[in-house]
Design an enzyme around this catalytic site. Structure first.
Site, PDB file in Angstrom:
ATOM      1  N   PHE A  21      81.961 -59.198  10.718  1.00 40.31           N
ATOM      2  CA  PHE A  21      82.471 -57.918  10.205  1.00 40.31           C
ATOM      3  C   PHE A  21      81.329 -56.988   9.805  1.00 40.31           C
ATOM      4  O   PHE A  21      81.556 -55.837   9.463  1.00 40.31           O
ATOM      5  CB  PHE A  21      83.344 -58.148   8.962  1.00 40.31           C
ATOM      6  CG  PHE A  21      84.476 -59.095   9.204  1.00 40.31           C
ATOM      7  CD1 PHE A  21      85.343 -58.897  10.265  1.00 40.31           C
ATOM      8  CD2 PHE A  21      84.684 -60.180   8.359  1.00 40.31           C
ATOM      9  CE1 PHE A  21      86.394 -59.768  10.490  1.00 40.31           C
ATOM     10  CE2 PHE A  21      85.734 -61.049   8.581  1.00 40.31           C
ATOM     11  CZ  PHE A  21      86.588 -60.851   9.654  1.00 40.31           C
ATOM     12  N   THR A  67      73.171 -65.830   9.079  1.00 37.58           N
ATOM     13  CA  THR A  67      74.375 -66.625   8.812  1.00 37.58           C
ATOM     14  C   THR A  67      74.265 -67.992   9.466  1.00 37.58           C
ATOM     15  O   THR A  67      73.210 -68.357  10.018  1.00 37.58           O
ATOM     16  CB  THR A  67      75.656 -65.838   9.205  1.00 37.58           C
ATOM     17  OG1 THR A  67      76.790 -66.566   8.721  1.00 37.58           O
ATOM     18  CG2 THR A  67      75.786 -65.638  10.709  1.00 37.58           C
ATOM     19  N   LYS A  71      70.798 -70.309   7.626  1.00 37.31           N
ATOM     20  CA  LYS A  71      70.492 -69.850   6.264  1.00 37.31           C
ATOM     21  C   LYS A  71      69.431 -70.680   5.537  1.00 37.31           C
ATOM     22  O   LYS A  71      68.718 -70.164   4.678  1.00 37.31           O
ATOM     23  CB  LYS A  71      71.773 -69.851   5.412  1.00 37.31           C
ATOM     24  CG  LYS A  71      72.724 -68.731   5.735  1.00 37.31           C
ATOM     25  CD  LYS A  71      73.887 -68.729   4.762  1.00 37.31           C
ATOM     26  CE  LYS A  71      74.908 -67.689   5.160  1.00 37.31           C
ATOM     27  NZ  LYS A  71      75.945 -67.492   4.148  1.00 37.31           N
TER      28      LYS A  71
END
Ligand code: ATR
Length: 283
Positions: A21, A67, A71
Site C-alpha cells: 500500500f 519489508t 528487515k
C-alpha cells in the site's frame, strides 16, 4: 506524477512487494506537498539484498522502506542504526543520507494509539510475541508506559521478549504470561494491543482474543490487523463501549514517520490516509 531529471527516488524493498500500500500512500503525499519525489517498489530476492543496497546507494536513491524478509538482514549493510531499531533488531526504513536504519512500525502503532490516549503511565497489555509485537513493545516502553504485559500462546517467546524489553532500561515493570490468562490482565489494563493474526482476512470470524464482557469502558483496544478494517476484536471493543483504534492507522503513521525521515517535512496524514483507504478498498 511528473517524473523529471531531478526527481528524487524513494521506495520499498521486499519479497514479494506487488501488493504493498506504500507507493500510492507516499506518492499522494509528495503530490500534495509538491515535492519532487517518486516512490516505487522493488522485488528483491534474499540473495540479492547486499547488491540491492549497494546499488541503491550508487543510484542516489534517497530512502527505502524495508519489508519481509529483509528487515533483520539489511542491518549489516548500514553504517548506523537508530537506538530503538537496534533494540528491536529490525529496520523498516533506511535514510541513505547517512546510511542509517530506523524502525517506524512501532512508532506507527504508538502514534495511532496516541490519537485517543497518552501511553505515559498506562498499563499496556500486548497479545503476541512475534516481529510486530517486538517493534511495538519497545516503543510502548519508550513512550513511558507504567507496565507492559506480553501474552502469547508460546509463553517462552513472551518471556524472552519481556526480558529483552526489561534489559533496555526503558521500563521497569514487564511481565509475560499465557494468552489464555488475558481476562485477568484486562481488569487492570488501560490499553490492549493485538499483534496476532487472529481475525485477519480470510479468518474474519475467528474467536477474538478477548470479548466485550471482559473489557471495561475506559479500555483502549488497538488491533494491528487492518483487513478487515473492523476486526472481531474491535467489534467487541465497540460493544463494550471501549475505544477502538484501527490497524490502518499503524500503516498510516509508520509511513508518515518514514516520510519525515526522508524529506524532513511533516507528512500530510489526511491525504495519505485517503490514498491508503482507496487502495485497501480495491483489494
Ligand atoms: P508478526 O511479524 O506479524 O508479528 P510473527 O512474528 O509470525 O508475525 O508472530 C505472530 C504472533 O501471533 C506470534 O506471537 C504467534 O504466537 P506463537 O508465538 O505462540 O506462535 C501469534 N499467533 C499466531 N496465530 C495465533 C492464534 N491463532 N492465536 C493466538 N496467537 C497467535
Amino acid at each position: 506524477m511528473n517524473i523529471k531529471g531531478s526527481t528524487n527516488i524513494v521506495g520499498l524493498i521486499g519479497h514479494p512487494v506487488e501488493h504493498s500500500f506504500s507507493p500510492p500512500m507516499h506518492n499522494a503525499a509528495f503530490k500534495q506537498l509538491n515535492l519532487d519525489y517518486a516512490y516505487v517498489a522493488f522485488d528483491v530476492e534474499p540473495q540479492n539484498l547486499k547488491s540491492a543496497i549497494e546499488g541503491a546507494e550508487s543510484l542516489g536513491i534517497r530512502g527505502l522502506n524495508v519489508t519481509i524478509p529483509h528487515k533483520i538482514d539489511v542491518m549489516e549493510y548500514l553504517d548506523d542504526i537508530d537506538e530503538v531499531a537496534g533494540l528491536i533488531g529490525a529496520v523498516n526504513t533506511i535514510d541513505f543520507k547517512d546510511m542509517k536504519g530506523y524502525n517506524t512500525d512501532g512508532i506507527g502503532a504508538v502514534r495511532a494509539i496516541e490519537e485517543v490516549t497518552s501511553i505515559k503511565d498506562k498499563n499496556v497489555v500486548v497479545a503476541g510475541a512475534g516481529g510486530a509485537s517486538r517493534a511495538i513493545s519497545f516503543y510502548i516502553a519508550k513512550y513511558g508506559a507504567k507496565s507492559l504485559t506480553i501474552l502469547n500462546r508460546n509463553v517462552e517467546k513472551a518471556q524472552k521478549l519481556a526480558e529483552d524489553v526489561l534489559n533496555s532500561d526503558l521500563i521497569s515493570d514487564v511481565k509475560a504470561d499465557s494468552i489464555s490468562e488475558i481476562t485477568s490482565y484486562l481488569n487492570h489494563g488501560d490499553i490492549l494491543i493485538n499483534t496476532t493474526p487472529v481475525g485477519m482476512h480470510p479468518n474474519i470470524n475467528d474467536k477474538p482474543i478477548a470479548s466485550a464482557g471482559n473489557m471495561h469502558d475506559d479500555l483502549v483496544v488497538f488491533d494491528a490487523v487492518y483487513n478487515p478494517n473492523e476486526t472481531v476484536l474491535l467489534k467487541e471493543a465497540i460493544k463494550a463501549n471501549a475505544k477502538p483504534v484501527y490497524g490502518i492507522k499503524m500503516l498510516l503513521y509508520q509511513g508518515a514517520e518514514s516520510f519525515k525521515i526522508w524529506t524532513g517535512r511533516e507528512a500530510p496524514v489526511d491525504v495519505m490516509e485517503e490514498a491508503l483507504r482507496k487502495t485497501i478498498d480495491l483489494k
